[in-house]
Design a protein around this motif. Sequence first.
Motif, short mmCIF file in Angstrom:
data_model
loop_
_atom_site.label_atom_id
_atom_site.label_comp_id
_atom_site.label_asym_id
_atom_site.label_seq_id
_atom_site.Cartn_x
_atom_site.Cartn_y
_atom_site.Cartn_z
N GLY A 111 1.32 66.58 -15.74
CA GLY A 111 1.10 65.86 -16.99
C GLY A 111 0.83 66.83 -18.11
O GLY A 111 1.36 67.94 -18.14
N PHE A 112 -0.01 66.42 -19.05
CA PHE A 112 -0.31 67.23 -20.22
C PHE A 112 -1.77 67.69 -20.25
O PHE A 112 -2.28 68.06 -21.31
CB PHE A 112 0.01 66.44 -21.49
N ASN A 113 -2.46 67.67 -19.10
CA ASN A 113 -3.88 68.03 -19.09
C ASN A 113 -4.13 69.45 -19.58
O ASN A 113 -5.20 69.74 -20.14
CB ASN A 113 -4.44 67.88 -17.67
N GLY A 114 -3.16 70.33 -19.37
CA GLY A 114 -3.35 71.73 -19.75
C GLY A 114 -3.60 71.94 -21.22
O GLY A 114 -4.28 72.91 -21.61
N VAL A 148 -3.99 78.40 -13.18
CA VAL A 148 -3.46 79.09 -14.36
C VAL A 148 -1.99 78.75 -14.58
O VAL A 148 -1.57 78.46 -15.71
CB VAL A 148 -3.66 80.62 -14.22
N THR A 149 -1.19 78.78 -13.51
CA THR A 149 0.24 78.46 -13.66
C THR A 149 0.45 76.99 -14.04
O THR A 149 1.38 76.67 -14.76
CB THR A 149 1.00 78.78 -12.36
N THR A 150 -0.45 76.12 -13.56
CA THR A 150 -0.35 74.72 -13.95
C THR A 150 -0.66 74.54 -15.43
O THR A 150 -0.02 73.72 -16.12
CB THR A 150 -1.30 73.85 -13.10
N LEU A 151 -1.62 75.29 -15.94
CA LEU A 151 -1.90 75.26 -17.37
C LEU A 151 -0.67 75.66 -18.17
O LEU A 151 -0.32 75.03 -19.19
CB LEU A 151 -3.07 76.19 -17.71
N ILE A 152 0.00 76.73 -17.72
CA ILE A 152 1.21 77.18 -18.40
C ILE A 152 2.27 76.08 -18.39
O ILE A 152 2.89 75.77 -19.42
CB ILE A 152 1.76 78.46 -17.74
N ILE A 177 -4.45 61.32 -22.44
CA ILE A 177 -3.42 62.05 -21.71
C ILE A 177 -3.15 61.35 -20.39
O ILE A 177 -4.05 61.17 -19.58
CB ILE A 177 -3.85 63.52 -21.45
N SER A 178 -1.92 60.97 -20.18
CA SER A 178 -1.55 60.30 -18.93
C SER A 178 -1.28 61.33 -17.85
O SER A 178 -0.60 62.33 -18.08
CB SER A 178 -0.29 59.45 -19.15
#
Length: 566
Positions: A294-297, A469-473, A548-549
């Motif tokens: 999703g867009f949590n990052g 970290v990669t999920t944030l990216i 954020i969904s």
Amino acid sequence: MSWSTPEDAMPWVGLYVAIASLVCIIAMAADALHGIWRWKLWFPNKYFTLNAVSLSLIAIAMKLPVDLNSNDDSESNVDLAKLVSIIFLFTMLANILPSLGLMNDKELLVNMVALCILIITINVNLWIQAVALIGYPDPVILFMLIFPLLFVLSVALTVPASRRNLEHQYMELHALTSNSQDIHFSFKEFTRKVKKYWMMAETGNPQFALACSQVSSVFGFSLLKRLTFNRSDSEINVRAEMKEYTTYVLQIQDDAKLSKRILRNTLNSITRFLQVSEKKRPRNLIKLLRSSKGFNGVIDFDDERVPPLISEVIHNSWSLVVVTLTAIAIALPSLSDDRIKQLLLSVNEGLYFVRHVEECLNNEGESLVHSRKASRRVGIEVEVYRKWLQIDLQKMARKGKTSKEIFQWLGDEAVEIVKRFTNYKNASLDHSLHNFIAANTMYRISQTIHFHYNNDKYWPTDKEVIVHVTTLIADIFLACFTNLPRVITLKCHHDALEKRQDSIRTAAEILGKSKKVLKILKVCQLPNLDIDSMAYLDKWHALSKKDISNISTFAYSGELLMVTIM
């Protein structure tokens, strides 16, 4: 080197003329190859255009026709050379005249006066030679000499009106085509839009109009400027497509219809270009995006509970945050060299789209401009040297430090850079400002992650930290890519006529490369943000968690995609 008579220097004069002629031929050949490379039936002027340089080269190449002296012993050879030079002049005029289409009125007037003076000078010298040799000029020769001048003037006189006519038609169609402001991720819809603008930009190009005009055909220049390609007419729905996009063909005269061959080639050229762009799809980036949920990052990368280093507000740019997170990932232990290479490839492929988003939509505010410049400076250093502001990112991992210690170390290094800048702020240079911005971003992100895990009962494993970290990216990339529809739409049009074709080619390239990215975005539920706010990372970051969904998995090509980070 010694010359006893002027005739001794003639070989060097001939070499001088030959070099000038060769340069003209190379420029014309380059235009031809450029046209073939872009699948055109005509050769647009990119290298051989009418200007002071080309006029000087033509004048040198025409040395023989304007030379009033000739050697009686080789008169037949001289006449043959002059005839060849005149034919070469016709060829150069045929190739250079389409460049008149992209000149404004002042440039057109200046260049046409200079060209007419050159042609008149050549004519006068040839008339004098004809009268001196046979007592009177041959009518056929006289007409051949006057014809280029008449032709050049007739073409030049039509250019201003033709430009205004084509521009008026283009703007009318642009107003009709650009009405919709809805955000959607339909590749087919954008393909149709790109093809419409491609037809408008291609046929609305005054160079194209001149190349296809009846006046040019009389001169034989359409024969010189067009090329027939081997093509297959078995393309699916090609006739239906031609019928659909004929509406977007711009013409100087309504009764002068373009041939189906030209229309088919114009349409086929954009189809081929899109297919080539699709083959350049960002495979590594797609793998990275599949790790997003999703867009949590966009919220999690920076926590307001981390105390600020400075009182000034520095706006976050998409690219600098991504580059900083990439630097952090490289600094972490247990990340193999192969995984680092794959991560860098993924980030580079993503930054291609991010740069376009920032250039098109983040063009307001000095802070964002400096942030983008800082990301470019830091990004090159991270990719090539695996360093961040001249600091070896893998130094601590090689010493066996834990991820917790590395986060603290990165934060400390960032604090030192910020302190140095604030102490010498009045004497700072641009690169120091960019370092300061990059250091502040590193501090905020590294300490946010440190704060996040430090509050947990147990510090996570290295693998879990790398996944985070990669999920944030991936999340930040995904949020940024929601702006691609606007970027493609904006790139379809350019106010400057001379930049219009390059702009639509960029739109087509972005569309082709982002085909699978758009498919991924189709399953995402967008937050409640207006279309302008979606272009800014800080606007996304200001959203609350409930806005954020979450998307646990991506339905992609009918398969459930599983992500493997390590």
